[in-house]
Design a protein around this motif. Structure first.
Motif, PDB file in Angstrom:
ATOM      1  N   MET A   1       0.803  -1.223   0.000  1.00  0.00           N
ATOM      2  CA  MET A   1       0.000   0.000   0.000  1.00  0.00           C
ATOM      3  C   MET A   1       0.841   1.282   0.000  1.00  0.00           C
ATOM      4  N   PRO A   2       1.977   1.355   0.735  1.00  0.00           N
ATOM      5  CA  PRO A   2       2.754   2.608   0.729  1.00  0.00           C
ATOM      6  C   PRO A   2       3.253   3.025  -0.655  1.00  0.00           C
ATOM      7  N   TRP A   3       3.373   2.085  -1.579  1.00  0.00           N
ATOM      8  CA  TRP A   3       3.853   2.394  -2.928  1.00  0.00           C
ATOM      9  C   TRP A   3       2.708   2.664  -3.916  1.00  0.00           C
ATOM     10  N   LEU A   4       1.461   2.467  -3.451  1.00  0.00           N
ATOM     11  CA  LEU A   4       0.313   2.508  -4.358  1.00  0.00           C
ATOM     12  C   LEU A   4      -0.681   3.601  -3.990  1.00  0.00           C
ATOM     13  N   LEU A   5      -0.146   4.741  -3.605  1.00  0.00           N
ATOM     14  CA  LEU A   5      -0.976   5.879  -3.217  1.00  0.00           C
ATOM     15  C   LEU A   5      -1.172   6.869  -4.358  1.00  0.00           C
ATOM     16  N   GLY A   6      -0.669   6.503  -5.548  1.00  0.00           N
ATOM     17  CA  GLY A   6      -0.825   7.366  -6.703  1.00  0.00           C
ATOM     18  C   GLY A   6       0.371   8.245  -6.994  1.00  0.00           C
ATOM     19  N   ASP A   7       1.366   8.240  -6.083  1.00  0.00           N
ATOM     20  CA  ASP A   7       2.535   9.094  -6.283  1.00  0.00           C
ATOM     21  C   ASP A   7       3.787   8.300  -6.642  1.00  0.00           C
ATOM     22  N   GLN A   8       3.658   6.956  -6.739  1.00  0.00           N
ATOM     23  CA  GLN A   8       4.825   6.148  -7.052  1.00  0.00           C
ATOM     24  C   GLN A   8       4.498   5.131  -8.162  1.00  0.00           C
ATOM     25  N   PHE A   9       3.960   3.969  -7.812  1.00  0.00           N
ATOM     26  CA  PHE A   9       3.756   2.915  -8.798  1.00  0.00           C
ATOM     27  C   PHE A   9       2.295   2.855  -9.255  1.00  0.00           C
ATOM     28  N   ASP A  10       2.126   2.264 -10.439  1.00  0.00           N
ATOM     29  CA  ASP A  10       0.779   1.953 -10.920  1.00  0.00           C
ATOM     30  C   ASP A  10       0.325   0.590 -10.411  1.00  0.00           C
ATOM     31  N   ALA A  11       1.278  -0.289 -10.122  1.00  0.00           N
ATOM     32  CA  ALA A  11       0.938  -1.645  -9.701  1.00  0.00           C
ATOM     33  C   ALA A  11       2.172  -2.313  -9.114  1.00  0.00           C
ATOM     34  N   VAL A  12       1.948  -3.458  -8.479  1.00  0.00           N
ATOM     35  CA  VAL A  12       3.041  -4.324  -8.051  1.00  0.00           C
ATOM     36  C   VAL A  12       2.753  -5.735  -8.554  1.00  0.00           C
ATOM     37  N   MET A  13       3.779  -6.553  -8.556  1.00  0.00           N
ATOM     38  CA  MET A  13       3.604  -7.953  -8.933  1.00  0.00           C
ATOM     39  C   MET A  13       2.820  -8.644  -7.819  1.00  0.00           C
ATOM     40  N   ASN A  14       1.704  -9.237  -8.179  1.00  0.00           N
ATOM     41  CA  ASN A  14       0.736  -9.713  -7.193  1.00  0.00           C
ATOM     42  C   ASN A  14       1.086 -11.125  -6.707  1.00  0.00           C
ATOM     43  N   TYR A  15       2.185 -11.222  -5.959  1.00  0.00           N
ATOM     44  CA  TYR A  15       2.617 -12.528  -5.467  1.00  0.00           C
ATOM     45  C   TYR A  15       1.686 -13.133  -4.410  1.00  0.00           C
ATOM     46  N   PRO A  16       0.971 -12.341  -3.589  1.00  0.00           N
ATOM     47  CA  PRO A  16      -0.027 -12.967  -2.711  1.00  0.00           C
ATOM     48  C   PRO A  16      -1.101 -13.726  -3.497  1.00  0.00           C
ATOM     49  N   PHE A  17      -1.517 -13.175  -4.649  1.00  0.00           N
ATOM     50  CA  PHE A  17      -2.436 -13.901  -5.536  1.00  0.00           C
ATOM     51  C   PHE A  17      -1.770 -15.180  -6.034  1.00  0.00           C
ATOM     52  N   THR A  18      -0.501 -15.074  -6.424  1.00  0.00           N
ATOM     53  CA  THR A  18       0.243 -16.240  -6.924  1.00  0.00           C
ATOM     54  C   THR A  18       0.248 -17.359  -5.900  1.00  0.00           C
ATOM     55  N   ALA A  19       0.659 -17.013  -4.672  1.00  0.00           N
ATOM     56  CA  ALA A  19       0.809 -18.024  -3.630  1.00  0.00           C
ATOM     57  C   ALA A  19      -0.514 -18.720  -3.324  1.00  0.00           C
ATOM     58  N   ALA A  20      -1.575 -17.942  -3.169  1.00  0.00           N
ATOM     59  CA  ALA A  20      -2.878 -18.531  -2.845  1.00  0.00           C
ATOM     60  C   ALA A  20      -3.392 -19.404  -3.984  1.00  0.00           C
ATOM     61  N   THR A  21      -3.246 -18.937  -5.216  1.00  0.00           N
ATOM     62  CA  THR A  21      -3.762 -19.680  -6.368  1.00  0.00           C
ATOM     63  C   THR A  21      -3.019 -20.992  -6.560  1.00  0.00           C
ATOM     64  N   LEU A  22      -1.706 -20.980  -6.370  1.00  0.00           N
ATOM     65  CA  LEU A  22      -0.939 -22.226  -6.482  1.00  0.00           C
ATOM     66  C   LEU A  22      -1.240 -23.172  -5.326  1.00  0.00           C
ATOM     67  N   ASP A  23      -1.404 -22.625  -4.122  1.00  0.00           N
ATOM     68  CA  ASP A  23      -1.711 -23.474  -2.965  1.00  0.00           C
ATOM     69  C   ASP A  23      -3.018 -24.219  -3.166  1.00  0.00           C
ATOM     70  N   PHE A  24      -4.008 -23.558  -3.765  1.00  0.00           N
ATOM     71  CA  PHE A  24      -5.278 -24.240  -4.025  1.00  0.00           C
ATOM     72  C   PHE A  24      -5.233 -25.048  -5.312  1.00  0.00           C
ATOM     73  N   GLY A  25      -4.871 -24.404  -6.406  1.00  0.00           N
ATOM     74  CA  GLY A  25      -5.059 -25.004  -7.719  1.00  0.00           C
ATOM     75  C   GLY A  25      -3.988 -25.973  -8.159  1.00  0.00           C
ATOM     76  N   ALA A  26      -2.750 -25.801  -7.661  1.00  0.00           N
ATOM     77  CA  ALA A  26      -1.661 -26.660  -8.118  1.00  0.00           C
ATOM     78  C   ALA A  26      -1.296 -27.727  -7.101  1.00  0.00           C
ATOM     79  N   GLN A  27      -1.374 -27.382  -5.820  1.00  0.00           N
ATOM     80  CA  GLN A  27      -0.887 -28.295  -4.791  1.00  0.00           C
ATOM     81  C   GLN A  27      -1.960 -28.767  -3.830  1.00  0.00           C
ATOM     82  N   GLN A  28      -3.133 -28.150  -3.901  1.00  0.00           N
ATOM     83  CA  GLN A  28      -4.262 -28.506  -3.029  1.00  0.00           C
ATOM     84  C   GLN A  28      -3.862 -28.512  -1.556  1.00  0.00           C
ATOM     85  N   LYS A  29      -3.109 -27.494  -1.184  1.00  0.00           N
ATOM     86  CA  LYS A  29      -2.722 -27.328   0.215  1.00  0.00           C
ATOM     87  C   LYS A  29      -3.836 -26.694   1.036  1.00  0.00           C
TER      88      LYS A  29
END
Length: 583
Positions: free
Chosen positions: A363-391
């Motif tokens: 969030m500190p980088w996404l207030l409109g004065d720095q980045f447009d986006a970040v690499m969404n690794y929390p999405f990555t981790a959750a999606t792989l845990d469910f969809g690839a490894q069924q953890k």
């Protein structure tokens, strides 16, 4: 009600301008604690006979994570300013929550009780480039994509794919190889390429820059790169480069000067040196990326360093018309530098995309004065845990994704950079234990989630590989070794995403409860369309008729197979469905 769990802050992801006239207001509460939430709001200067004039608006529950429920309201204040609070109701009581605490009735004698949105300034609205929402990215590791000109080959270049990838071997991938295979990307539906570093460097990965103004000779010339960008733009493909501004390479000229001249070097303050002379073993006595001695950390607060790097950022946009910068190790560079970086590049090209590599809450980088986006690794981790490894179960996955979506404003979520693997992680097929059906399901999730999706080169034809360096193998161009069915599935999913706007929307991403921990259901809905996505990770069919009834469905269209289907339909084991619902 558990009042201690009720939370709001009039900033960041809880209160923000979605556009030039609309505010989004969110409230967090204990999970399953409240029966309703109402937004109480008004203009701070509207009074009648000493009584502040309040309006009310029912808030919708926008999602839940493991511990909390989230409520959201969309408001267009009459005069771009607003004071507000919340009427919260449980099974046993009602209270009014304000900045000053809880009250039994809404105070109307003083607006100072309430949360404040002072003024909606057009200049402060988070505004990422609109084209990013419609982009499907493809990440290319240039050394391993295609060798189009053997004359560029570094000394010791190996025959294409003749050995396993190693940290020190070269196979001769270059720009001409990319140009020769652009039609492959066009056929797939790709509209953006993210290149890992292309600047002069000693390694095969190029994250150890020697000269930020020069292309590495193994990739070709500046003229070739200019031709590549032009060819991409002609085919409707944006180009994003990787900027390594956190650290330089060992052979970067200023660092070499410090190595040779020590405390007498004019560049000694370009880096974070703790003592002289410099040593690399057992640990460097200067700051680096991790403890890697060949990657000395740059002092981005130093005026000369800042000036050099900002000129680099401007040069590649001005001279070659690139469309985006991906910023390596972005969280370890000071915020002041990134603010100047944004101002510099946006002055040159307003709609350039600024993407930060950050693996945690950003969030500190996404207030409109720095980045447009970040690499969404929390999405990555959750999606792989469910969809690839069924953890994790489908319910656990839904909670994790809801937590991510409520950690940022909606307009931030719309351009989040979603990925399933990259040059830094094991390949998707390997994480899925070689199961191509799981990979198809994962692609279905990726292409129907809010954000801008990215495919790692080779995933579309079934390449496998563990962590670095195994994930950086040569692209397989032999048709007999490619998974053509996987390619066609991904191609179809990309086409559906482009055709149906609601699939990429962040405004409605609603998970449905299921009786099976291995079945994931979620609904994407806007004013024009409602689509149900079903992912069945179990070994038995899952009936959807009860869920369709709950959604007041009259007719169902299977969008993936382009056919009408009955209301009594199921999701087969190990498959997915993308269904358009008519109520």
């Amino acid at each position: 009600m558990l009042k201690e769990a009720i939370y709001h802050r009039p900033s960041t992801n809880y209160s923000y301008a979605y556009n030039h006239e609309t505010l989004h207001i969110r409230l967090r509460t204990k999970k399953d604690d409240l029966t309703s939430v109402t937004l109480l709001f008004g203009d701070p200067y509207q009074w009648i006979e000493g009584v502040w004039q309040l309006q009310s608006l029912a808030m919708k529950k926008s999602g839940s994570d493991a511990q909390f429920d989230y409520y959201m309201a969309e408001v267009v204040p009459s005069f771009r300013r607003m004071r507000y609070g919340f009427k919260v109701t449980s099974e046993t009581e009602t209270a009014v929550y304000t900045e000053k605490g809880f009250f039994t009735e809404a105070p109307t004698d003083d607006t100072g009780y309430y949360f404040c949105f002072p003024y909606l300034h057009k200049e402060e609205v988070f505004a990422a480039p609109s084209w990013v929402k419609d982009t499907v990215w493809y990440q290319i590791f240039p050394e391993r994509f295609a060798n189009g000109n053997p004359n560029n080959n570094p000394v010791g270049t190996l025959p294409w794919g003749s050995e396993a990838p190693q940290p020190t071997n070269f196979f001769g991938g270059d720009f001409e190889g990319v140009i020769a295979h652009l039609d492959h990307l066009v056929e797939l539906g790709i509209t953006g390429i993210y290149f890992t570093p292309i600047f002069k460097a000693a390694s095969n990965h190029k994250y150890d820059s020697i000269d930020y103004f020069e292309i590495d000779p193994q990739f070709g010339s500046k003229e070739t790169f200019r031709a590549l960008v032009a060819a991409c733009h002609e085919k409707g493909i944006k180009v994003m480069l990787d900027a390594v501004f956190n650290h330089s390479g060992y052979y970067f000229a200023p660092f070499q000067d410090v190595l040779q001249n020590g405390a007498a070097s004019r560049y000694k303050e370009w880096f974070h040196v703790r003592e002289f002379p410099l040593i690399t073993e057992p640990q460097p006595n200067y700051d680096t990326f991790a403890f890697e001695p060949t990657m000395p950390k740059l002092n981005t607060s130093h005026p000369e360093v800042k000036d050099y790097l900002l000129k680099v950022a401007a040069y590649w946009i001005e001279e070659f018309d690139i469309d985006g910068w991906r910023l390596d190790v972005a969280n370890e560079v000071d915020h002041a530098f990134w603010r100047e970086f944004r101002q510099t590049v946006k002055r040159i090209k307003k709609d350039v995309y600024i993407l930060g590599e950050i693996w945690h809450d950003s969030m500190p980088w996404l207030l409109g004065d720095q980045f447009d986006a970040v690499m969404n690794y929390p999405f990555t981790a959750a999606t792989l845990d469910f969809g690839a490894q069924q953890k994790i179960s489908a319910a656990h996955y839904a909670a994790q994704i809801n937590h991510v979506l409520h950690s940022y404003p909606q307009n931030v979520n719309e351009v989040a950079f979603n990925l399933l693997d990259s040059h830094d992680t094991p390949r998707l097929l390997t994480v899925a234990q070689g199961d191509a059906q799981k990979v198809k399901q994962l692609f279905a999730i990726l292409l129907t989630s809010p954000g801008t999706p990215c495919i790692y080169y080779g995933d579309e034809i079934g390449m496998a590989g563990g962590g670095d360096p195994a994930c950086r193998a040569c692209m397989i161009w032999d048709q007999d070794q490619q998974d053509h069915d996987l390619f066609q599935v991904l191609k179809r999913l990309i086409a559906l995403r482009k055709k149906h706007h609601v699939l990429k929307s962040a405004s409605s991403h609603r998970f449905l409860p299921t009786a099976n921990d291995s079945v994931l259901l979620y609904v994407k809905e806007d004013e024009n369309e409602k689509i149900l996505i079903a992912i069945n990770q179990s070994e038995t069919s899952y009936e959807l008729s009860a869920h369709l009834q709950d959604e007041n469905t009259v007719t169902v269209s299977d969008l993936y197979h382009n056919e009408e289907v009955a209301l009594t339909l199921a999701v087969a084991p190990g498959s997915f469905r993308i269904l358009q619902l008519q109520s």
